[in-house]
Design a protein around this motif. Structure first.
Motif, PDB file in Angstrom:
ATOM      1  N   SER A 388     -85.145  45.954 -27.416  1.00 48.83           N
ATOM      2  CA  SER A 388     -84.303  46.149 -28.805  1.00 48.83           C
ATOM      3  C   SER A 388     -84.269  47.738 -29.143  1.00 48.83           C
ATOM      4  CB  SER A 388     -84.376  45.475 -30.093  1.00 48.83           C
ATOM      5  OG  SER A 388     -86.086  45.677 -30.311  1.00 48.83           O
ATOM      6  N   ASN A 389     -84.553  48.359 -30.119  1.00 48.66           N
ATOM      7  CA  ASN A 389     -84.600  49.787 -30.840  1.00 48.66           C
ATOM      8  C   ASN A 389     -86.662  49.509 -31.443  1.00 48.66           C
ATOM      9  OD1 ASN A 389     -84.378  47.664 -32.680  1.00 48.66           O
ATOM     10  ND2 ASN A 389     -83.833  48.978 -34.543  1.00 48.66           N
ATOM     11  N   THR A 390     -87.416  48.360 -31.505  1.00 49.75           N
ATOM     12  CA  THR A 390     -88.405  48.599 -31.370  1.00 49.75           C
ATOM     13  C   THR A 390     -89.220  48.725 -30.092  1.00 49.75           C
ATOM     14  OG1 THR A 390     -89.115  46.225 -32.262  1.00 49.75           O
ATOM     15  CG2 THR A 390     -88.356  47.705 -34.204  1.00 49.75           C
ATOM     16  N   SER A 391     -88.658  47.999 -29.097  1.00 51.27           N
ATOM     17  CA  SER A 391     -89.190  47.963 -28.362  1.00 51.27           C
ATOM     18  C   SER A 391     -90.298  48.995 -27.652  1.00 51.27           C
ATOM     19  CB  SER A 391     -88.588  47.718 -26.700  1.00 51.27           C
ATOM     20  OG  SER A 391     -87.748  46.463 -27.051  1.00 51.27           O
ATOM     21  N   CYS A 433     -75.078  51.857 -34.032  1.00 49.43           N
ATOM     22  CA  CYS A 433     -74.904  51.054 -34.938  1.00 49.43           C
ATOM     23  C   CYS A 433     -75.094  49.278 -34.579  1.00 49.43           C
ATOM     24  CB  CYS A 433     -74.060  51.310 -35.400  1.00 49.43           C
ATOM     25  SG  CYS A 433     -73.497  52.439 -36.787  1.00 49.43           S
ATOM     26  N   ARG A 434     -75.585  49.501 -32.964  1.00 46.88           N
ATOM     27  CA  ARG A 434     -75.244  48.316 -32.419  1.00 46.88           C
ATOM     28  C   ARG A 434     -76.878  47.538 -32.678  1.00 46.88           C
ATOM     29  NH1 ARG A 434     -76.247  46.523 -25.979  1.00 46.88           N
ATOM     30  NH2 ARG A 434     -76.927  44.247 -26.276  1.00 46.88           N
ATOM     31  N   THR A 435     -76.974  45.741 -33.267  1.00 51.29           N
ATOM     32  CA  THR A 435     -78.085  45.371 -34.295  1.00 51.29           C
ATOM     33  C   THR A 435     -78.486  44.160 -32.896  1.00 51.29           C
ATOM     34  OG1 THR A 435     -75.937  43.625 -34.694  1.00 51.29           O
ATOM     35  CG2 THR A 435     -76.646  46.409 -36.335  1.00 51.29           C
ATOM     36  N   THR A 436     -77.935  44.113 -32.220  1.00 51.85           N
ATOM     37  CA  THR A 436     -78.346  42.909 -30.974  1.00 51.85           C
ATOM     38  C   THR A 436     -79.571  43.349 -29.974  1.00 51.85           C
ATOM     39  OG1 THR A 436     -76.523  43.349 -29.703  1.00 51.85           O
ATOM     40  CG2 THR A 436     -76.224  41.678 -31.420  1.00 51.85           C
ATOM     41  N   SER A 437     -80.272  42.471 -29.030  1.00 49.07           N
ATOM     42  CA  SER A 437     -80.862  42.688 -28.291  1.00 49.07           C
ATOM     43  C   SER A 437     -80.419  43.283 -27.305  1.00 49.07           C
ATOM     44  CB  SER A 437     -81.989  41.672 -28.114  1.00 49.07           C
ATOM     45  OG  SER A 437     -82.958  41.573 -29.208  1.00 49.07           O
TER      46      SER A 437
END
Length: 458
Positions: A388-391, A433-437
């Motif tokens: 995801s964005n935090t990986s 603006c994606r929010t899913t993994s």
């Protein structure tokens, strides 16, 4: 009068023998259970000694309480789950028993199919209505033990049954005698024990049950049922909510042997597992569970949780095979269609998954840093990461190595060009603006697109 206690090897005073208090008005413990407020936890600072039995075990209610809150299992599903439960419990029968309904033709067919397998463990028991006809049915089916509902709180005695305590006790004892007459071992389910008048009804009633047991020379089991999940494991808690006090009292005041004591808890206040463990610690041989904790309202004690509690307390699984837990979870999802909450310990898909880049970086260096134990060995589940964005780079590198089962000598580093390429794509996705993994399929496509020769396709 003093006598030498066989467990403590100390002289102890004979305990006071409590008599039935046949009150006119119900004792609803309103100082604790006011109903319009959260139930209160009160303390009397009385402590009882830990007294774990030499042997402890697990019993199961998947096919009884576990069927009261969901669509009933099919006969095939019951047989399949029973087979897996047998393998999970191992040759030493740590999962000692499982209980069945026998009301319908389907119920009885499931019992017959499971009995035909010839397993010693889990032993098949039943749960029936308290009638002579049902006791005869138990006997005719070759079932040696059955559960009998004997509600023990004034909420049930006065409000539900419309009886006095004496009327309730006399009725219960009559039913137990009926079971003994046909040679069926009764297991008395003391429903709602954590709201009962412990010394005014529970102890006197169990005293009578133990007297009947001696007369008939047939064991009578006592299941302490925390029906509403009110039990508290903290030391010094006042009755009737003290788990340790309930178990100690049944032994000390009613002379119930540990091997005839069983704890049945619910999870209404998130205390099902710790309460079951406490029951073991203070002298209860058996804790009653259901697969995945499925049961009334918030559910029962999860059986898979107590498998790990057992190993934690004993230092060994004693022949149990915990990898079967993963098979059971997969069966529930794929064959039964049950959606296991993702964050459920041991069985949820996110149980050993991480999304945080800093955690993934630790996993790259040493899996033990962020994994609770060797989940591959014990549960046949490799630790995984979700991109995801935090990986970060570390998370992506770990996903590649894990997903493609790359050996250490071929493992991708987080500064590999492939990892950097994927990271740039991921950042672009979330900037829009994606929010899913990111899905596994998307990552596979990116790797194919990159045409990396570092990764062999699955």
């Amino acid at each position: 009068m003093n006598k030498l206690d066989k467990k403590s090897n100390l002289l102890e005073q004979d305990p006071y023998r409590y008599k039935l208090q046949d009150v006119e008005e119900p004792n609803l413990h309103r100082e604790i259970y006011s109903y319009t407020e959260v139930p209160k936890i009160s303390f009397n600072h009385r402590h009882v000694p830990i007294g774990m039995p030499e042997d402890i075990w697990i019993t199961d209610t998947t096919f009884r309480d576990g069927q009261q809150s969901r669509v009933p299992y099919t006969v095939e599903q019951i047989v399949d789950l029973y087979k897996m439960m047998h393998r999970l419990g191992g040759p030493n029968g740590i999962i000692r028993q499982t209980e069945f309904f026998i009301y319908s033709d389907k119920d009885r067919e499931a019992v017959r199919r499971c009995m035909e397998l010839g397993y010693d463990f889990p032993e098949i028991t039943s749960w029936i209505r308290a009638t002579k006809e049902d006791f005869k049915l138990v006997k005719d089916m070759g079932i040696k033990e059955t559960g009998i509902l004997v509600s023990c709180s004034d909420y049930h005695i006065f409000k539900k049954l419309g009886k006095t305590r004496k009327e309730a006790m006399d009725g219960y004892l009559s039913v137990v005698k009926d079971a003994l007459e046909v040679g069926v071992l009764p297991r008395c389910h003391l429903e709602d024990i954590t709201r009962a008048d412990y010394y005014g009804f529970v102890v006197p009633f169990v005293n009578e049950l133990m007297s009947l047991s001696k007369e008939a020379n047939i064991p009578i089991k006592i299941r302490a049922c925390d029906t509403m999940g009110y039990g508290i494991s903290l030391p010094g808690v006042a009755m009737p909510r003290s788990v340790s006090g309930i178990i100690y009292g049944l032994q000390h005041y009613s002379d119930v042997p540990s091997e005839l004591l069983e704890w049945h808890g619910h999870n209404d206040f998130y205390k099902a597992v710790i309460n079951a463990t406490t029951a073991w610690l203070y002298g209860c041989c058996a804790v009653n569970c259901s697969l995945l904790g499925i049961g009334e309202r918030t559910g029962n004690v999860p059986l898979e949780a107590m498998v790990f509690e057992y190993a934690s307390l004993r230092g060994s699984f004693d022949g149990m095979d915990p990898t079967v837990i993963t098979e059971i979870a997969e069966y529930y999802e794929k064959e039964i269609g049950y959606n296991i909450p993702l964050m459920t310990p041991f069985v949820g898909k996110n149980f050993n998954l991480t999304r945080a880049g800093i955690h993934a970086d630790g996993l790259l260096k040493d899996e033990e840093i962020y994994n609770v134990f060797d989940t591959k060995t014990l549960l046949n589940r490799s630790v995984v990461v979700s991109v995801s964005n935090t990986s970060g780079l570390a998370g992506i590198a770990y996903w590649i190595n894990s997903y493609y089962n790359l050996p250490p000598e071929k493992a991708i580093k987080k500064n590999d060009p492939l990892v950097i390429y994927i990271k740039e794509w991921v950042d672009k996705e979330y900037s829009c603006c994606r929010t899913t993994s990111i899905s596994d399929e998307e990552l596979e496509y990116l790797i194919e697109e990159y045409k990396s020769d570092l990764v062999e396709k699955k």
